[in-house]
Scaffold this motif. Structure first.
Motif, PDB file in Angstrom:
ATOM      1  N   HIS A 112      34.315  -1.643  22.636  1.00  0.00           N
ATOM      2  CA  HIS A 112      33.520  -1.345  23.822  1.00  0.00           C
ATOM      3  C   HIS A 112      33.998  -0.058  24.505  1.00  0.00           C
ATOM      4  CE1 HIS A 112      32.358  -1.843  28.122  1.00  0.00           C
ATOM      5  NE2 HIS A 112      31.199  -2.068  27.541  1.00  0.00           N
ATOM      6  N   THR A 113      35.295   0.125  24.571  1.00  0.00           N
ATOM      7  CA  THR A 113      35.856   1.341  25.172  1.00  0.00           C
ATOM      8  C   THR A 113      35.464   2.575  24.364  1.00  0.00           C
ATOM      9  OG1 THR A 113      37.730   0.030  25.929  1.00  0.00           O
ATOM     10  CG2 THR A 113      37.988   2.417  25.972  1.00  0.00           C
ATOM     11  N   PHE A 125      32.867   2.787  22.410  1.00  0.00           N
ATOM     12  CA  PHE A 125      31.410   2.926  22.572  1.00  0.00           C
ATOM     13  C   PHE A 125      31.076   3.692  23.850  1.00  0.00           C
ATOM     14  CE2 PHE A 125      27.458   1.232  24.435  1.00  0.00           C
ATOM     15  CZ  PHE A 125      26.560   1.581  23.445  1.00  0.00           C
ATOM     16  N   ARG A 126      31.756   3.375  24.935  1.00  0.00           N
ATOM     17  CA  ARG A 126      31.485   4.034  26.209  1.00  0.00           C
ATOM     18  C   ARG A 126      31.907   5.493  26.184  1.00  0.00           C
ATOM     19  NH1 ARG A 126      32.744   0.946  31.366  1.00  0.00           N
ATOM     20  NH2 ARG A 126      31.298   2.530  32.090  1.00  0.00           N
ATOM     21  N   GLN A 160      25.521   6.547  21.204  1.00  0.00           N
ATOM     22  CA  GLN A 160      25.490   5.157  21.667  1.00  0.00           C
ATOM     23  C   GLN A 160      24.202   4.478  21.204  1.00  0.00           C
ATOM     24  OE1 GLN A 160      25.979   5.000  25.904  1.00  0.00           O
ATOM     25  NE2 GLN A 160      28.145   5.545  25.834  1.00  0.00           N
ATOM     26  N   TYR A 190      23.956   1.409  18.605  1.00  0.00           N
ATOM     27  CA  TYR A 190      23.279   0.186  19.035  1.00  0.00           C
ATOM     28  C   TYR A 190      22.231  -0.249  18.009  1.00  0.00           C
ATOM     29  CZ  TYR A 190      20.585  -3.083  21.837  1.00  0.00           C
ATOM     30  OH  TYR A 190      19.929  -4.191  22.283  1.00  0.00           O
TER      31      TYR A 190
END
Length: 66
Positions: free
Chosen positions: A7-8, A10-11, A18, A22
């Motif tokens: 998640h980190t 990805f951000r 992104q 996804y």
């Protein structure tokens, strides 16, 4: 690697990456499968039935039964 690390990362990606990631994950997990609705057969009525329906329901004419 755990979900928080992913998640980190990805951000930290640019927005276009992104979106691409996804869609790749969505394909892998099959999150939104396309559901096909069952086809229903259309009931075909005869001319006589159509006229009878229109006269009785729309025009409020009482028909004699033959």
């Amino acid at each position: 690697m755990n979900a928080e690390t992913v998640h980190t990362i990805f951000r930290a990606l640019p927005l276009d990456e992104q979106k691409r990631l996804y869609t790749l994950i969505q394909k892998d997990l099959n999150i939104n499968p396309k559901k096909r609705l069952p086809k229903t057969k259309i009931q075909i009525i005869s001319d006589e039935e159509a006229r009878s329906y229109l006269l009785t329901k729309i025009f409020k004419v009482k028909l004699k039964k033959s």
